[in-house]
Design an enzyme around this catalytic site. Structure first.
Site, short mmCIF file in Angstrom:
data_model
loop_
_atom_site.label_atom_id
_atom_site.label_comp_id
_atom_site.label_asym_id
_atom_site.label_seq_id
_atom_site.Cartn_x
_atom_site.Cartn_y
_atom_site.Cartn_z
N ARG A 75 8.32 3.31 6.72
CA ARG A 75 9.89 3.45 7.22
C ARG A 75 10.04 4.97 7.21
O ARG A 75 9.42 5.73 6.56
CB ARG A 75 10.62 3.00 6.17
CG ARG A 75 10.59 1.41 6.03
CD ARG A 75 11.53 0.65 5.01
NE ARG A 75 11.49 -0.81 5.28
CZ ARG A 75 10.50 -1.88 4.88
NH1 ARG A 75 9.55 -1.25 4.09
NH2 ARG A 75 10.50 -2.83 5.18
N HIS A 100 7.72 0.73 10.84
CA HIS A 100 6.31 0.55 11.51
C HIS A 100 6.18 1.19 13.00
O HIS A 100 5.77 0.71 14.02
CB HIS A 100 5.71 -0.65 11.62
CG HIS A 100 5.48 -1.24 10.28
ND1 HIS A 100 4.84 -0.33 9.25
CD2 HIS A 100 5.30 -2.48 9.46
CE1 HIS A 100 4.84 -1.13 7.93
NE2 HIS A 100 5.16 -2.38 8.20
N HIS A 170 -2.52 -3.82 9.36
CA HIS A 170 -1.84 -4.61 8.65
C HIS A 170 -2.48 -5.95 8.38
O HIS A 170 -1.26 -6.91 8.53
CB HIS A 170 -0.24 -4.59 9.47
CG HIS A 170 0.81 -4.99 8.70
ND1 HIS A 170 1.42 -5.95 7.94
CD2 HIS A 170 1.87 -3.83 8.20
CE1 HIS A 170 2.35 -6.06 7.50
NE2 HIS A 170 2.83 -4.81 7.41
N TYR A 172 -3.18 -9.21 6.47
CA TYR A 172 -2.75 -10.07 5.34
C TYR A 172 -3.95 -10.52 4.85
O TYR A 172 -4.51 -11.55 5.31
CB TYR A 172 -1.74 -11.19 5.84
CG TYR A 172 -0.52 -10.51 6.11
CD1 TYR A 172 -0.08 -9.90 7.36
CD2 TYR A 172 0.87 -10.73 5.25
CE1 TYR A 172 1.30 -9.56 7.65
CE2 TYR A 172 2.14 -10.35 5.60
CZ TYR A 172 2.11 -9.68 6.82
OH TYR A 172 3.52 -9.16 7.21
N ASP A 234 -5.20 8.15 -6.99
CA ASP A 234 -5.86 8.97 -7.55
C ASP A 234 -7.10 9.78 -6.98
O ASP A 234 -7.49 10.74 -7.40
CB ASP A 234 -6.30 8.43 -9.13
CG ASP A 234 -5.29 8.05 -10.08
OD1 ASP A 234 -3.99 8.35 -9.93
OD2 ASP A 234 -5.44 7.55 -11.09
N GLN A 260 0.41 1.05 0.54
CA GLN A 260 1.47 0.15 0.31
C GLN A 260 1.04 -1.12 -0.09
O GLN A 260 0.28 -1.75 0.81
CB GLN A 260 2.41 0.04 1.68
CG GLN A 260 3.40 -0.59 1.81
CD GLN A 260 4.65 -0.07 1.31
OE1 GLN A 260 4.63 1.17 1.07
NE2 GLN A 260 5.70 -0.84 1.18
N GLU A 287 -1.94 -1.56 2.80
CA GLU A 287 -2.11 -0.82 3.82
C GLU A 287 -2.06 0.76 3.50
O GLU A 287 -1.25 1.30 2.70
CB GLU A 287 -0.87 -0.88 4.61
CG GLU A 287 -0.21 -2.24 4.85
CD GLU A 287 1.22 -2.40 5.01
OE1 GLU A 287 1.96 -1.43 5.47
OE2 GLU A 287 1.88 -3.24 4.29
C1 BGC Z 1 6.38 -3.72 4.69
C2 BGC Z 1 7.52 -4.75 4.53
C3 BGC Z 1 7.72 -5.58 5.72
C4 BGC Z 1 6.50 -5.70 6.45
C5 BGC Z 1 6.53 -6.67 7.55
C6 BGC Z 1 5.04 -4.04 5.21
O1 BGC Z 1 4.28 -3.01 5.80
O2 BGC Z 1 6.27 -2.78 3.61
O3 BGC Z 1 8.72 -4.23 3.93
O4 BGC Z 1 8.28 -6.62 5.30
O5 BGC Z 1 5.66 -4.70 6.36
O6 BGC Z 1 7.24 -6.23 8.54
#
Ligand code: BGC
Length: 322
Positions: A75, A100, A170, A172, A234, A260, A287
């Site tokens: 963000r 993003h 990104h 999953y 670290d 992240q 991430e």
């Molecule tokens: C963010 C989330 C978001 C997701 C999908 C992630 O990288 O940290 O807050 O909901 O992406 O957009």
């Protein structure tokens, strides 16, 4: 090692296969990782990332499944920042903030620079002013699968004006290849993390994880799917994710300062590959990246890419079984 190219609607799919039969599948649509097939402890191959069967589903869906994220992952507060005395207004796509990279990279067609042996390299040219960012930017992203089941992602970027940059992937992950990720064990090599406000923007504090639910240094079971935070690494060893059910283990290493950890808590219900129903916590993201909102946070490590200089970065996801 081999790379096969096949059609994916108007796009291409590239499948890299190693001598163990493990596979990495990437597409030029968003330079997206569509599948990663890895053996479980019995040698049975399973797909450990979420994705879709068709390009149309990638184009119409949110959530950035497997996508390359840029120009600025995570963000940016107020969808704006000031650099060298000039204020830049960016595409706001989450309330008044940018997430993003706004329109970003994830639904764009990348050029394929090369696809041979164990590696596919994509390139995207984003014009000066793209999503409001300064500079004509050239980004290259390379995906490689080694014979040892390492998935390496290489990033390179250059711009003709000073700009800011934060690139990530990104994916999953779900090491079971089914169900949700609650019950996976996660270790994050981070002594501190960045607390966030109600808009998930960092407050600017860098807090020790000691004694909190953010202390993953010795590994802990993911019992709670609320995590959506940047951890301050670290060193280059980032994380280990493991799944008792399948025996699959994934080790993450990176040269980025943060990761992240997003537990997929906001993933809404949808059909994914092979008709599988995805939803909350079906997969988790690790991430690797610079800190969120760094363009507005001089106290964070710099995310500035100077004109004519080259940004490079590398993240490795290594798979194994136990
Ligand atoms: C963010 C989330 C978001 C997701 C999908 C992630 O990288 O940290 O807050 O909901 O992406 O957009």
């Amino acid at each position: 090692m081999s790379v096969k190219r096949s059609r994916f609607g108007e796009y291409y799919l590239y499948t890299i296969e190693n001598s163990q039969g493990s596979k990495l599948e990437v597409t030029d649509l968003g330079a997206t990782v569509r599948s990663i097939l890895m053996p479980d402890r019995n040698g049975i191959m399973g797909d450990v990332v979420l994705g879709y069967d068709t390009p149309e589903e990638y184009l119409k869906s949110d959530g950035y499944l497997g996508a390359a994220v840029g120009r600025y992952a995570n963000r940016i507060a107020g969808a704006g920042f000031t650099l060298n005395g000039t204020t830049y207004e960016l595409t706001a796509n989450e309330g008044g903030n940018m997430l993003h990279g706004g329109i970003g990279f994830s639904k764009r067609r990348f050029d394929t620079v090369s696809a041979e042996d164990s590696m596919v390299v994509f390139e995207l040219r984003d014009p000066d002013g793209g999503d409001g960012f300064p500079g004509n930017l050239t980004v290259r992203i390379g995906y490689e699968l080694s014979d040892d089941n390492d998935v390496c992602i290489y990033y390179a970027a250059s711009s003709d004006k000073d700009t800011v940059i934060n690139l990530t992937n990104h994916c999953y992950f779900n090491l079971s290849g089914e169900g949700d990720i609650l019950g996976h064990e996660l270790l994050i090599n981070a002594g501190s993390y960045l607390p966030v406000d109600g808009d998930l923007l960092p407050t600017g504090e860098i807090c020790p994880v000691e004694g909190t639910d953010f202390d993953f240094r010795s590994g802990r079971e993911i019992k709670n799917g609320f995590y959506d935070h940047c951890f301050v690494l670290d060193n280059n060893f980032c994380a280990t994710l493991s799944d008792k059910k399948s025996g699959r283990v994934m080790l993450v290493a990176t040269d980025m300062p943060g990761v992240q950890f997003y537990a997929g808590g906001a993933l809404s219900e949808r059909r994914g590959k092979n008709g599988r129903l995805y939803g909350k916590n079906s997969g988790l993201c690790l991430e690797t990246q610079r800190f969120p909102d760094s363009p507005n946070r001089p106290e964070f490590p710099s995310c500035v890419l100077r004109a004519g200089e080259m940004f490079t970065s590398r993240t490795i996801y290594s798979f194994d079984v136990e």
